[in-house]
Design a protein around this motif. Structure first.
Motif, PDB file in Angstrom:
ATOM      1  N   GLN A  41     -13.621  12.671 -10.389  1.00 48.43           N
ATOM      2  CA  GLN A  41     -12.379  11.916 -10.574  1.00 48.43           C
ATOM      3  C   GLN A  41     -11.224  12.592  -9.851  1.00 48.43           C
ATOM      4  OE1 GLN A  41      -9.714  12.936 -12.998  1.00 48.43           O
ATOM      5  NE2 GLN A  41      -8.527  11.040 -12.966  1.00 48.43           N
ATOM      6  N   GLU A  45     -11.168   8.876  -7.381  1.00 46.55           N
ATOM      7  CA  GLU A  45     -11.604   7.971  -8.437  1.00 46.55           C
ATOM      8  C   GLU A  45     -12.474   6.839  -7.900  1.00 46.55           C
ATOM      9  OE1 GLU A  45      -8.017   8.418 -11.732  1.00 46.55           O
ATOM     10  OE2 GLU A  45      -8.230   6.561 -10.596  1.00 46.55           O
ATOM     11  N   SER A 141      -9.424  19.503 -10.213  1.00 42.51           N
ATOM     12  CA  SER A 141     -10.556  18.767 -10.774  1.00 42.51           C
ATOM     13  C   SER A 141     -11.535  19.692 -11.492  1.00 42.51           C
ATOM     14  CB  SER A 141     -11.287  18.001  -9.674  1.00 42.51           C
ATOM     15  OG  SER A 141     -11.705  18.877  -8.644  1.00 42.51           O
ATOM     16  N   MET A 196      -9.521   8.275 -17.960  1.00 40.24           N
ATOM     17  CA  MET A 196     -10.920   8.006 -17.647  1.00 40.24           C
ATOM     18  C   MET A 196     -11.448   6.842 -18.481  1.00 40.24           C
ATOM     19  SD  MET A 196     -12.176  10.086 -15.259  1.00 40.24           S
ATOM     20  CE  MET A 196     -13.909  10.440 -15.531  1.00 40.24           C
ATOM     21  N   LEU A 199     -10.380   3.646 -17.004  1.00 42.58           N
ATOM     22  CA  LEU A 199     -11.142   3.253 -15.814  1.00 42.58           C
ATOM     23  C   LEU A 199     -12.391   2.483 -16.213  1.00 42.58           C
ATOM     24  CD1 LEU A 199     -11.037   6.554 -13.687  1.00 42.58           C
ATOM     25  CD2 LEU A 199      -9.575   4.543 -13.435  1.00 42.58           C
ATOM     26  N   PHE A 206      -9.303   2.030 -10.343  1.00 43.80           N
ATOM     27  CA  PHE A 206      -9.811   3.231  -9.679  1.00 43.80           C
ATOM     28  C   PHE A 206      -8.959   3.466  -8.433  1.00 43.80           C
ATOM     29  CE2 PHE A 206     -13.357   1.869 -12.225  1.00 43.80           C
ATOM     30  CZ  PHE A 206     -14.010   3.032 -12.591  1.00 43.80           C
TER      31      PHE A 206
END
Length: 230
Positions: A41, A45, A141, A196, A199, A206
């Motif tokens: 992500q 994304e 990340s 998340m 999404l 995204f």
């Protein structure tokens, strides 16, 4: 430190596979995704969308294969001298005597996450959760990934010991990044996990990366409508 091979858990969950998203499980009525997806992500994304929503498969890179081989080698070496224990037994015993474990499964249905911690040091005064990565750069990340492991461990145990998140150079003892899992850090990772969830339930889009270097090296660029060849 004693080596504990964690091989059991007191609590089990009813698990259903998501009908449309590969890799998503439905646990206690909530979408539950692998914590490792946080690394993807942070990279892009839209890569998550192509891989798991569209189901596009690409071959593993040599770097991915090499990393997996090292990971399995370390796990096999560890198990040779480790003492079997349940998760709960290992956590409780570590309050008196330090231990370390590898490939520790953690799950937090309330946050929709699950995954395997590469290595965890459980000491009487602190918990150190370690994720092995190639190189020595602490990307946002990868930091988020190990923070989520901390959150899941805390959710499972309600442990009040000081907790640290750490990144280690794969195949070495070099902890190149470490931070205390403070309430502020916990709040930030919870915010990311909420995104998340958005999404996967369709309430948030995204967003593709704007980094051209990432696009050029992406395994999914030939399938991506956002990739622009130079």
């Amino acid at each position: 430190m004693e080596q504990k091979n964690i091989n059991g858990y007191e609590k089990n969950y009813e698990i259903k596979e998501h009908p449309d998203i590969k890799g998503i499980q439905i646990i206690e009525g909530k979408n539950n995704f692998p914590i490792s997806w946080l690394n993807k992500q942070g990279y892009c994304e839209y890569q998550l969308y192509l891989e798991y929503m569209k189901g596009i498969e690409t071959p593993a890179t040599p770097e991915m294969t090499h990393g997996s081989d090292i990971h399995h080698q370390l796990e096999d070496i560890f198990k040779q001298d480790a003492t079997p224990a349940t998760f709960e037994e290992a956590v409780e015993a570590s309050k008196d005597k330090a231990s370390m474990s590898r490939e520790v499964f953690v799950i937090a249905p309330e946050y929709g996450i699950r995954g395997y911690i590469d290595e965890i040091w459980m000491k009487p005064d602190e918990i150190v959760i370690i994720d092995d990565k190639p190189g020595r750069t602490p990307y946002f990340s990868t930091m988020n990934q190990v923070r989520a492991y901390c959150l899941a461990f805390k959710s499972m145990t309600c442990d009040e010991r000081k907790m640290k998140a750490a990144l280690r150079e794969r195949g070495t003892e070099n902890l190149f990044w470490i931070e205390i899992f403070t309430p502020e850090v916990e709040k930030e990772i919870k915010f990311t996990l909420e995104r998340m969830q958005g999404l996967f339930d369709g309430t948030r889009p995204f967003v593709p990366t704007k980094n051209a270097n990432k696009c050029r090296s992406c395994r999914y660029k030939r399938y991506c409508e956002h990739y622009k060849q130079e």
